[in-house]
Structure formats: structure tokens, C-alpha cells
Design a protein around this motif. Sequence first.
Motif, short mmCIF file in Angstrom:
data_model
loop_
_atom_site.label_atom_id
_atom_site.label_comp_id
_atom_site.label_asym_id
_atom_site.label_seq_id
_atom_site.Cartn_x
_atom_site.Cartn_y
_atom_site.Cartn_z
N LEU A 19 0.84 -1.28 -0.06
CA LEU A 19 0.05 0.01 0.01
C LEU A 19 0.83 1.26 0.09
O LEU A 19 1.62 1.53 0.90
CB LEU A 19 -1.14 -0.10 1.21
N GLN A 20 1.12 2.02 -1.09
CA GLN A 20 1.60 3.29 -1.34
C GLN A 20 0.99 4.15 -0.75
O GLN A 20 -0.45 4.36 -1.50
CB GLN A 20 2.27 3.39 -2.67
N MET A 21 1.16 5.02 0.05
CA MET A 21 0.44 6.17 0.73
C MET A 21 1.04 7.62 0.40
O MET A 21 2.28 7.43 0.83
CB MET A 21 0.05 5.92 2.15
N LYS A 22 0.33 8.45 0.11
CA LYS A 22 1.10 9.87 -0.40
C LYS A 22 0.05 10.67 0.14
O LYS A 22 -0.91 10.56 0.43
CB LYS A 22 1.48 9.94 -1.75
N ALA A 23 0.74 11.92 0.37
CA ALA A 23 -0.23 12.95 0.73
C ALA A 23 -0.76 12.87 1.98
O ALA A 23 -1.98 13.00 2.37
CB ALA A 23 -1.26 13.64 -0.29
N LEU A 24 -0.04 12.06 3.08
CA LEU A 24 -0.77 11.77 4.27
C LEU A 24 -1.20 12.91 5.10
O LEU A 24 -0.53 14.19 5.14
CB LEU A 24 0.34 10.96 4.96
N ARG A 25 -2.24 12.76 5.88
CA ARG A 25 -2.82 13.50 6.72
C ARG A 25 -2.95 13.18 8.25
O ARG A 25 -3.07 11.98 8.41
CB ARG A 25 -4.25 13.99 6.07
N PRO A 26 -3.21 13.93 9.13
CA PRO A 26 -3.09 13.56 10.47
C PRO A 26 -4.46 12.67 10.41
O PRO A 26 -4.45 11.60 11.25
CB PRO A 26 -3.74 14.96 11.20
N ASP A 27 -5.73 12.62 9.99
CA ASP A 27 -6.55 11.80 10.01
C ASP A 27 -6.28 10.41 9.44
O ASP A 27 -7.26 9.51 9.41
CB ASP A 27 -7.95 12.35 9.43
N ASP A 28 -5.33 10.36 8.80
CA ASP A 28 -4.87 8.83 8.22
C ASP A 28 -4.15 8.18 9.35
O ASP A 28 -3.96 6.98 9.20
CB ASP A 28 -3.74 8.96 7.03
#
Length: 121
Positions: free
Chosen positions: A79-88
Amino acid sequence: QEQLVESGGGSVETGGSLRLSCAVSGETYPCRLGWYRQAPGKERERLASITSSGDIIYQDSVEGRFTISQDKPKRTLYLQMKALRPDDTAVYYCAARDASMGLCRRDFNRFGQGTQVTVSS
């Protein structure tokens, strides 16, 4: 022994990226693999899934930011995750739907232990 073992979690700042991996063991390759997450005080949420033939489904909350993929010879889910946010921020779980009597099970029947992802503002 059939196991799902996640790795790659950690702490990042808002806007950062992470790639999660899941080592998939078992006699046969699952008919569908997926990623879930669970944040404190919230229900577990399915994020994305991929069939053994490569068909993909994303939840609206992550489509465009997260990418699911698999390397079947390596028996690894990503799972490649980008533009992560605190709600992630959550514990992320790998999940598998195995075949039973030649048919893919209707629900995910096994989960890994999870890996923590923390996104700071």
C-alpha cells in the motif's frame, strides 16, 4: 502456517509518504487481498482490495492518494500512501479472502497484526 505480516509503518509529517508491505503465507494465494485501518475510537475501515487477477477497488476516502499493488511471486501486498494527513493516523491491517471449496469466500477471513501509522501536523 497461514500468516499475514505487515511492515513499513511509522511516523511522518503531513504531506509525507509511506509504503506498507504485507508478507502473505499459506498453501494457496488468496483470491482477494486488502488493506484496512482502525483509528482510536473508530470502527475498522476497508481502504482498498485487489483480486489475484489484479482487479482493484478503492474506498473514496483514499482513492487518488493510496495505491494498492501486489507482487505474486514474492507473495507480497503493498500500500503506497502519499499526501498523508493527520486523520490517516491509525493501525493498518492486511487482510485476505481465501478460497473455500473452489469459491472465493464472501468476507475477509484472516487479518495481520497491524502496523501503526502516525501522521503529525
